[in-house]
Design a protein around this motif. Structure first.
Motif, short mmCIF file in Angstrom:
data_model
loop_
_atom_site.label_atom_id
_atom_site.label_comp_id
_atom_site.label_asym_id
_atom_site.label_seq_id
_atom_site.Cartn_x
_atom_site.Cartn_y
_atom_site.Cartn_z
N GLY A 89 53.02 60.33 -10.88
CA GLY A 89 51.77 60.64 -10.13
C GLY A 89 51.07 59.29 -9.69
N GLN A 90 51.56 58.10 -9.89
CA GLN A 90 50.94 56.87 -9.57
C GLN A 90 51.37 56.82 -7.94
OE1 GLN A 90 52.24 53.22 -11.59
NE2 GLN A 90 50.35 52.39 -11.28
N PRO A 91 50.35 56.80 -7.06
CA PRO A 91 50.56 56.88 -5.67
C PRO A 91 51.12 55.46 -4.89
CG PRO A 91 48.32 56.56 -6.06
CD PRO A 91 48.96 56.67 -7.49
N ILE A 92 51.98 55.58 -4.14
CA ILE A 92 52.50 54.60 -3.51
C ILE A 92 52.15 54.99 -2.17
CG2 ILE A 92 54.54 53.07 -2.51
CD1 ILE A 92 55.83 54.30 -5.14
N TYR A 93 51.33 54.02 -1.33
CA TYR A 93 50.67 54.51 -0.01
C TYR A 93 51.79 53.79 1.17
CZ TYR A 93 46.61 56.23 -2.43
OH TYR A 93 45.93 56.71 -3.08
N VAL A 94 51.93 54.60 2.03
CA VAL A 94 53.11 54.05 3.14
C VAL A 94 52.25 54.35 4.58
CG1 VAL A 94 55.11 54.14 4.34
CG2 VAL A 94 54.91 54.13 1.81
N GLN A 95 52.06 53.15 5.27
CA GLN A 95 51.63 53.25 6.69
C GLN A 95 53.02 53.04 7.82
OE1 GLN A 95 49.16 50.03 7.92
NE2 GLN A 95 47.90 51.31 9.29
N ILE A 96 53.16 54.02 8.49
CA ILE A 96 53.97 53.90 9.51
C ILE A 96 53.59 53.94 10.90
CG2 ILE A 96 56.29 55.01 10.43
CD1 ILE A 96 56.79 56.71 7.91
N ALA A 97 53.90 52.85 11.46
CA ALA A 97 53.33 52.52 12.79
C ALA A 97 53.73 53.49 14.04
CB ALA A 97 53.82 50.95 13.36
N ALA A 98 52.96 53.52 14.95
CA ALA A 98 53.14 54.19 16.05
C ALA A 98 54.52 53.90 16.73
CB ALA A 98 52.15 54.35 17.14
N ASP A 99 55.24 54.77 17.18
CA ASP A 99 56.58 54.47 17.79
C ASP A 99 56.85 55.16 19.22
OD1 ASP A 99 59.10 53.00 17.84
OD2 ASP A 99 59.94 54.83 17.56
N SER A 100 57.74 54.57 20.09
CA SER A 100 57.85 55.32 21.38
C SER A 100 58.74 56.52 21.33
CB SER A 100 58.54 54.42 22.51
OG SER A 100 57.85 53.23 22.57
N LYS A 133 50.49 57.09 17.75
CA LYS A 133 49.58 57.02 16.59
C LYS A 133 50.44 56.73 15.55
CE LYS A 133 46.25 60.27 15.01
NZ LYS A 133 45.65 61.80 14.85
N GLN A 134 49.53 55.93 14.49
CA GLN A 134 50.24 55.61 13.02
C GLN A 134 50.18 56.92 12.11
OE1 GLN A 134 48.18 52.20 11.94
NE2 GLN A 134 46.30 53.13 11.39
N ARG A 135 50.71 56.71 11.15
CA ARG A 135 50.65 57.99 10.35
C ARG A 135 50.61 57.28 8.56
NH1 ARG A 135 52.49 63.06 12.11
NH2 ARG A 135 51.78 63.52 9.87
N TRP A 136 49.83 58.21 7.81
CA TRP A 136 49.73 57.52 6.55
C TRP A 136 50.47 58.63 5.57
CZ3 TRP A 136 48.03 53.22 4.22
CH2 TRP A 136 47.26 52.56 5.03
#
Length: 554
Positions: free
Chosen positions: A129-140, A59-62
């Motif tokens: 406070g300026q947001p930086i969004y990061v999406q980390i992919a699912a991993d085994s 499951k990916q995470r934000w």
């Protein structure tokens, strides 16, 4: 090999803004990137107590990253992630929030930094406070990935030091592999194959772990393998290492039971290596744990065998123990850190490749020492094959071979060649009255006396029993008679001291020389033997030339 990777970055200087991390709580429906970057799910982000951003299996995470104050440093801010090997990370930075793909094996864009961390330059005017969004992919595997923001100048300096160190350690190992390969091309020794194999696998795993391999020609071919590539090289290096230890440390001779045990412990690694080739291996945490456990067990058994061989005065085992002990201790610490899911400290991160490089250098010196000893043993075997064990002069076979060579050189140039056939007088009585040990002492003393009167280009051999033959290339028969007379006189006055007895002996000699192009070695020896027979019949202790049959007596 590590299946759970994380690294402690150096603590940021106090003057830099602090980074805050918030994780998006699980939602009934996975949000799209547009929904996240437009702030539609900002209410679902919850602050994390640390800058670690654990990703989740399947499951990916934000995550949302923010600074506690505006960026006012001279160089631009740089966002970097540690512990993200083979995990896809997508960063959406302000102001336009366009996606930036970060991946350990990425090769489609020009590299600005090494692959030590996944790094991305951020806008210089980044505000608090300026947001930086990061999406980390699912991993085994669940990994502890750490985010950090540092200034560009600091990061580049640290990255340059990292490249220098990794290049140094890798270059040392590669050089040692080349040296071993050169030795193998000459010696064809199996132990060199094992060394090249296990060191090469370790180097490949090191380059894959650091990501530098993907920058080399052909490195892109390993990208589809993903995490299988370092796993496979690590799994193959272990049995090759055990095989090398058995051969290099001579365990089959020094500690046969230890050699058999290490030989049996190699096979599970081959099974693990085969299983790692299948896709389901990525989801088998048990396989990774089993490998780590078996690796520690076999490592400790190998260390015990090497120590035992060292205590039993194994020369090569001492070389290997000095080379390998630092790596063993650091490996146990490294595997323990992985099994306990602890952060990887910087000292351990660089100590491992340094220990591998040190081990390669010392083991290569040991291989050179082993090759030198093998060469000495080979030279000694050749010497024993051509020399008489008692007197140290040439044996009959080697003497005849040299005589053939000397005649082949003398004929075309019409050069003289003389032969002196010597026989000790009444030698049987010496053995009968004083014993064979005293007789052996007489033989050695006579051989030394004869050799002292010869030139370096002459050859002396024991023809059989108490008979000796001296070959004198480039010597006429008259000169050979003079040499024989000197030999006769030196032996006549020689006193041999052996087992409390003082003995004197004499020799009879026959001299012959090369007569013509049809002369053979057998003819030359036969004429000298016939002259010797005449010397015996003329009263012994004299020299007789075959051609004139004249004698020179004392």
């Amino acid at each position: 090999m590590a299946f759970v990777l994380s690294a402690d970055a150096e603590p940021a200087p106090p003057r830099l803004p602090a980074l805050h991390v918030a994780a998006l709580k699980p939602l009934p429906q996975t949000p799209t990137p547009d929904q996240v970057i437009h702030g539609d799910v900002d209410a679902g982000f919850a602050p994390l107590p640390t800058t670690h951003t654990p990703n989740a299996v399947e499951k990916q995470r934000w995550y949302r990253l923010t600074l506690d104050r505006d960026w006012h440093e001279e160089s631009a801010p740089l966002l970097n992630f540690t512990g993200a090997m083979y995990v896809h990370i997508t960063v959406y930075p302000p102001p336009d929030y366009r996606p930036h793909e970060l991946w350990f094996a990425q090769t489609d864009l020009p590299a600005r930094f090494s692959r030590h961390h996944l790094a991305l330059e951020l806008p210089h005017d980044l505000r608090a406070g300026q947001p930086i969004y990061v999406q980390i992919a699912a991993d085994s595997f669940t990994r502890q990935i750490r985010a950090e923001i540092v200034d560009m100048a600091t990061y580049q300096a640290q990255d340059l030091n990292h490249v220098r160190l990794t290049t140094l350690f890798s270059s040392v190992q590669f050089t040692m592999i080349l040296a071993a390969l050169c030795l193998w091309l000459v010696l064809r020794d199996r132990v060199l194959v094992y060394f090249i194999g296990y060191t090469g696998c370790q180097l490949m795993n090191q380059l894959l772990t650091s990501g530098e391999l993907y920058e080399l020609p052909g490195g892109r071919l390993l990208i589809p393998l993903g995490t299988h590539a370092p796993w496979l090289f690590t799994a193959l290096s272990a049995p090759l290492l055990l095989s090398f230890i058995v051969e290099f440390c001579e365990l089959r001779v020094i500690t046969p039971r230890g050699a058999r045990l290490l030989g049996a412990m190699r096979w599970p690694y081959l099974v693990i290596a085969a299983l790692l080739c299948f896709p389901f291996a990525e989801r088998m945490h048990l396989l990774a744990s089993a490998y780590n456990f078996w690796f520690i067990v076999s490592l400790l058994c190998a260390l015990a065998a090497v120590i035992l061989a060292t205590l039993r005065h194994g020369r090569q085992a001492r070389f290997f123990l000095v080379a390998w002990l630092p790596q063993v201790l650091l490996t146990v610490v490294r595997v323990s850190q992985v099994l306990l899911s602890l952060d990887l400290p910087r000292w351990l991160e660089y100590s491992m490749p340094a220990a591998m490089a040190f081990c390669s250098v010392v083991v290569t010196i040991g291989l050179a020492d082993l090759s030198l000893r093998a060469r000495r043993e080979r030279d000694m075997a050749h010497h024993l094959a051509d020399h008489d064990a008692l007197t140290g002069v040439l044996n009959r076979r080697a003497l005849v071979r040299r005589l053939h060579d000397a005649m082949a050189q003398a004929r075309p140039l019409h050069q003289p060649l003389a032969l002196i056939f010597l026989d000790m007088d009444h030698f049987k009585s010496v053995n009968d009255r004083h014993g064979h040990q005293t007789g052996d002492a007489c033989l050695r003393a006579v051989a030394e006396a004869i050799a002292d009167e010869l030139r370096p280009s002459d050859s002396l051999g024991r023809y059989g029993g108490e008979e000796f033959v001296a070959m004198l290339p480039g010597t006429t028969q008259d000169n050979a008679m003079a040499v024989a007379e000197r030999i006769r006189h030196s032996i006549e006055v020689l006193q041999v001291h052996a087992r409390g007895n003082t003995l004197q002996t004499t020799v009879s000699m026959g001299v012959s020389s090369l007569l013509g192009p049809l002369d053979t070695v057998d003819d030359l020896i036969a004429r000298a033997d016939a002259a010797l027979y005449r010397a015996k019949t003329q009263g012994r202790n004299c020299v007789v030339a075959h051609a004139s049959l004249t004698a020179v007596t004392s």
